[in-house]
Design an enzyme around this catalytic site. Structure first.
Site, PDB file in Angstrom:
ATOM      1  N   ALA A  61       0.987  -1.035   0.129  1.00 63.75           N
ATOM      2  CA  ALA A  61      -0.099  -0.001  -0.052  1.00 63.75           C
ATOM      3  C   ALA A  61       0.848   1.213   0.114  1.00 63.75           C
ATOM      4  O   ALA A  61       1.987   0.918   0.188  1.00 63.75           O
ATOM      5  CB  ALA A  61      -0.840  -0.230   1.334  1.00 63.75           C
ATOM      6  N   GLY A 100       0.521  -5.024   0.890  1.00 63.91           N
ATOM      7  CA  GLY A 100      -0.806  -5.122  -0.036  1.00 63.91           C
ATOM      8  C   GLY A 100      -0.453  -5.772  -1.549  1.00 63.91           C
ATOM      9  O   GLY A 100      -1.234  -6.317  -2.126  1.00 63.91           O
ATOM     10  N   GLU A 103      -0.744  -9.407  -0.956  1.00 67.00           N
ATOM     11  CA  GLU A 103      -2.242  -9.778  -0.577  1.00 67.00           C
ATOM     12  C   GLU A 103      -2.762  -9.911  -1.822  1.00 67.00           C
ATOM     13  O   GLU A 103      -3.664 -10.532  -2.121  1.00 67.00           O
ATOM     14  CB  GLU A 103      -2.457  -8.463   0.340  1.00 67.00           C
ATOM     15  CG  GLU A 103      -1.980  -8.801   1.684  1.00 67.00           C
ATOM     16  CD  GLU A 103      -2.579  -7.760   2.619  1.00 67.00           C
ATOM     17  OE1 GLU A 103      -2.275  -6.413   2.394  1.00 67.00           O
ATOM     18  OE2 GLU A 103      -3.359  -8.045   3.785  1.00 67.00           O
ATOM     19  N   GLU A 123       4.647  -5.738   7.014  1.00 63.57           N
ATOM     20  CA  GLU A 123       3.837  -4.636   7.639  1.00 63.57           C
ATOM     21  C   GLU A 123       4.307  -4.447   9.209  1.00 63.57           C
ATOM     22  O   GLU A 123       4.358  -3.314   9.862  1.00 63.57           O
ATOM     23  CB  GLU A 123       2.424  -4.913   7.926  1.00 63.57           C
ATOM     24  CG  GLU A 123       1.793  -4.896   6.430  1.00 63.57           C
ATOM     25  CD  GLU A 123       1.763  -5.909   5.296  1.00 63.57           C
ATOM     26  OE1 GLU A 123       2.780  -6.861   5.621  1.00 63.57           O
ATOM     27  OE2 GLU A 123       1.126  -6.035   4.554  1.00 63.57           O
TER      28      GLU A 123
END
Ligand code: T1G
Ligand code: NAD
Length: 656
Positions: A61, A100, A103, A123
């Site tokens: 992200a 992300g 993911e 993260e």
């Protein structure tokens, strides 16, 4: 930034192009949602390949968005749309699929990657946990044990390991884009794919071992919160229905995002990447460097040599005589063979490094070196002699660098005919591992010498921080200040084990006295003796460290220092306690008790005021640079962001 959709026969190709790391910013998320809708409604499309332009697949992200209100579409929702698409999505991964990005790849139905690709959920290094289903999808693709390691440890795995673990379906043997299309063609009419979230979770093979792994992770995290939250998220994935685990993960992620620890970790992430943005050299081209000379093959010279060899540079290591050269060579070869054993380098790399490494005892052997790094004894006369020899022998444009810990680099520069080519490259021990490199900038250094030094730091995968010339530059100067403050506290009432325990409880890996015992007390003793004649008599001086050395207590290597060491095991030293009490008495000091908070308050206050002085004197370019130094080389807890970030955060909290 652009995310494009093209068509190859019956296969749609979605390409994300959002430099520098294809982060899933709002525009990317919207484009992905649009791509799902358009491909689902297009009867001519039978499958979708998702790929990225540039150097890497989606690396996460956009961390810069975290401080702002989240904008729709939210990543978890986009991933569920991809996962539930009726047409199979194939993620084509090169570079790193991180956070992300992984993911996103796991929400796709299949994953194909280049052999060099990496996969991770880092993260926790930002004080977070995955917030888009990573902790629930991962244990549905790999074992529970691997999932726990990846989520709570934050370290990426390689493509071969990912294939072996079941995280990816294929490793591309040639052109990733072509192989991804071929894979998509193979699956587009195949069996109906099962959305990852609908797969059953891989339960631990041995629950006891898994729970032990979880408790070790929680214990090792010390004051860092996120790893423990990550463990809980994976445990939820094993015990809850996917939807419930997803909701719990999202709630935990959102909660962590606003914590001081995550703010601090994101601060240091960006601060580390900003240190090399230096106005003075932004338009200066660094020189091409391929051959390094190192003078002195001791602890630091060997480490520096290994760091340069590991970065693919050729190195000539010069020592005083053949015996010392052999010792230095052994130190270097041991480091390289250690890297080979740990799989950090391939056998082929190892051979290449050996071919690029030679030792010598004559300065003429350095004549082709473009940069020479001196790492001889911390003695100005010895260093000046070395620089005079270099000045007379090596090529006139060679950069001459000193690895001195404290000495005046301007004075060393004055020892050569062209001072503009002298600079300080202050590595930290062990030099092939520690990421920080203080670049000490003398008054007359040439811009391209500075630019080349910064480029060399990056080539060595180090974090360069510029420091002005002063006693101890940035890090050692701050450490000298708080070490002095701790010695004052010994006289005022504290004991070494209390100070070490308080520092470890705060988050330091090691207390100041444990660290001195590890490094050895003789170096600082020699420096204090050297400075005795010029010391300010009005300044408070604690004799205890000198008395320890006079007692032959030099630390671990002599079995005793501030603490006693029985078979390497640390124990309190009653002799030191008695010495401290008698010294306080001799000075008429009434000792008082110190709590851990008292101790840390005094240490932090001292660190922060010395840091502010360093800033005001222009020795450091920014407060962020000082935080980067203290976190990367002096064990300041990363999740607190550094002494000045903590000060500003405390001030912010105090003023509301
Ligand atoms: N967001 C914004 N900017 C980023 C970024 C990111 N995720 N990653 C890197 N940058 C910037 C960086 O600041 C620098 O900018 C430039 O890109 C090059 O970076 C939803 C919540 C990918 C291995 O933690 O590990 O996903 O200085 O110098 O050495 O659940 O960047 O040029 O202006 O490091 O080649 C998780 C962090 C996010 C990965 C490349 N992802 N990035 O290394 O380049 S949270 C990460 C890295 C998340 C989800 C959760 C590395 C890299 P500038 P660089 P590099
Ligand atoms: P060391 O004693 O381990 O090694 C010094 C080496 O220099 C020895 O091998 C010696 O043979 C060699 N040498 C001495 N005079 C020489 C000469 N004239 N020509 C060639 N070789 C010569 O010392 P070290 O710990 O490696 O420290 C070296 C330098 O690095 C010092 O300036 C020190 O302050 C600095 N430094 C040390 C550390 C650390 O943690 N040890 C960290 C950063 C910087």
């Amino acid at each position: 930034m652009s995310t494009t959709l093209s068509v190859e026969g019956e296969i749609a190709v979605v390409t994300i192009d959002n430099p520098p790391v294809n982060a899933t910013g709002r525009a990317v998320r919207q484009a992905l949602a649009d791509a799902v809708a358009s491909t689902e409604h297009n009867p001519d499309i039978k499958a979708v390949v998702l790929q990225c332009a540039g150097s890497t697949f989606v690396a996460g992200a956009d961390i810069r968005e975290f401080g702002k209100p989240p904008l729709e579409p939210h990543l978890p929702d986009v991933l569920v749309q991809i996962e539930n698409a009726t047409k199979p999505w194939v993620a084509a991964v090169h570079g790193s699929a991180l956070g992300g990005g992984l993911e996103l790849a796991m929400a796709c139905h299949y994953r194909i990657a280049t052999p060099q690709a990496r996969f991770g959920l880092p993260e926790v290094t930002l004080g977070l946990i995955p917030g888009a289903g990573g902790t629930i999808r991962l244990p549905r693709l790999v074992s529970a044990e691997t999932a726990l390691d990846m989520v709570a440890g934050g370290k990426p795995i390689t493509a071969p390991k990912a294939l072996e673990a079941g995280l990816i379906d294929e490793i591309s043997g040639g052109q990733l884009a072509e192989d991804a299309l071929a894979f998509a063609a193979k699956v587009m009419n195949g069996k109906t794919h099962v959305p990852t979230l609908d797969r059953s979770v891989n339960m631990p093979k041995d629950r006891g071992k898994f729970d032990l792994q979880a408790s070790i992770i929680r214990k090792k995290a010390r004051g860092h919160t996120a790893p423990s939250v990550a463990v809980t998220a994976v445990q939820n994935a094993l015990s809850m229905p996917a939807a419930d685990a997803l909701a719990a993960e999202r709630a935990a992620f959102i909660k962590l995002k606003s914590t001081p620890q995550s703010t601090a970790l994101r601060h240091i992430f960006f601060a580390e990447r900003a240190t090399a943005r230096i106005d003075r050299i932004k338009d200066v081209s660094p020189r091409d460097i391929s051959h390094i000379g190192v003078v002195g093959g001791g602890t630091m010279g060997a480490g520096i040599t290994a760091a340069c060899l590991l970065a693919g540079l050729d190195v000539t290591l010069l020592e005083r005589d053949n015996a010392a050269a052999e010792l230095g060579q052994d130190r270097v070869l041991n480091i390289l063979s250690g890297s080979l054993k740990r799989g950090l380098v391939s056998a082929e790399n190892h051979l290449q490094m050996l071919a690029g490494f030679r030792t010598a005892t004559e300065y003429v052997a350095l004549k082709n070196a473009q940069v020479v790094i001196e790492a001889v004894f911390e003695d100005m006369a010895v260093k000046k002699e070395v620089f005079a020899q270099l000045d007379a022998t090596v090529r006139p444009d060679a950069i001459l660098a000193t690895n001195t810990s404290y000495l005046d680099v301007n004075e060393i520069a004055a020892a050569v005919s062209e001072p503009g080519r002298v600079i300080g490259l202050h590595f930290f021990s062990p030099a092939h591992i520690m990421k920080l490199l203080e670049i000490v900038v003398p008054d007359q250094v040439a811009d391209d010498v500075l630019a080349t030094s910064v480029a060399l730091a990056k080539r060595l995968r180090k974090i360069p921080v510029l420091a002005g010339v002063c006693d101890g530059f940035i890090g050692n100067r701050i450490m000298s200040a708080y070490r002095r403050e701790c010695d004052y506290m010994l006289e005022d009432g504290a004991f070494p084990h209390e100070i070490d325990t308080a520092m470890r409880a705060f988050g330091f890996k090691m207390g100041i006295y444990q660290m001195q015992d590890l490094a050895g007390l003789e170096i600082a003793w020699a420096m204090r003796k050297r400075r005795a004649a010029t010391r300010d008599p009005a300044e408070r001086y604690v004799d205890i460290p000198d008395k320890l050395c006079e007692m032959g207590r030099f630390g671990r290597k002599t079995g005793c220092g501030w603490h006693n060491y029985n078979d390497g095991k640390e124990a309190r030293a009653p002799e030191v306690k008695a010495l401290i009490i008698s010294e306080a008495k001799r000075k008429g000091i009434t000792r008082k008790n110190f709590s851990a908070d008292d101790i840390m308050r005094r240490i932090l206050k001292c660190m922060q005021s010395e840091a502010q002085l360093i800033l005001s004197e222009g020795i450091a370019s920014s407060a962020d640079d000082i935080d980067v130094v203290m976190v990367n080389a002096y064990g300041f807890p990363r999740w607190m962001g550094g002494p000045l970030h903590l000060l500003n955060a405390d001030v912010g909290a105090a003023t509301g």
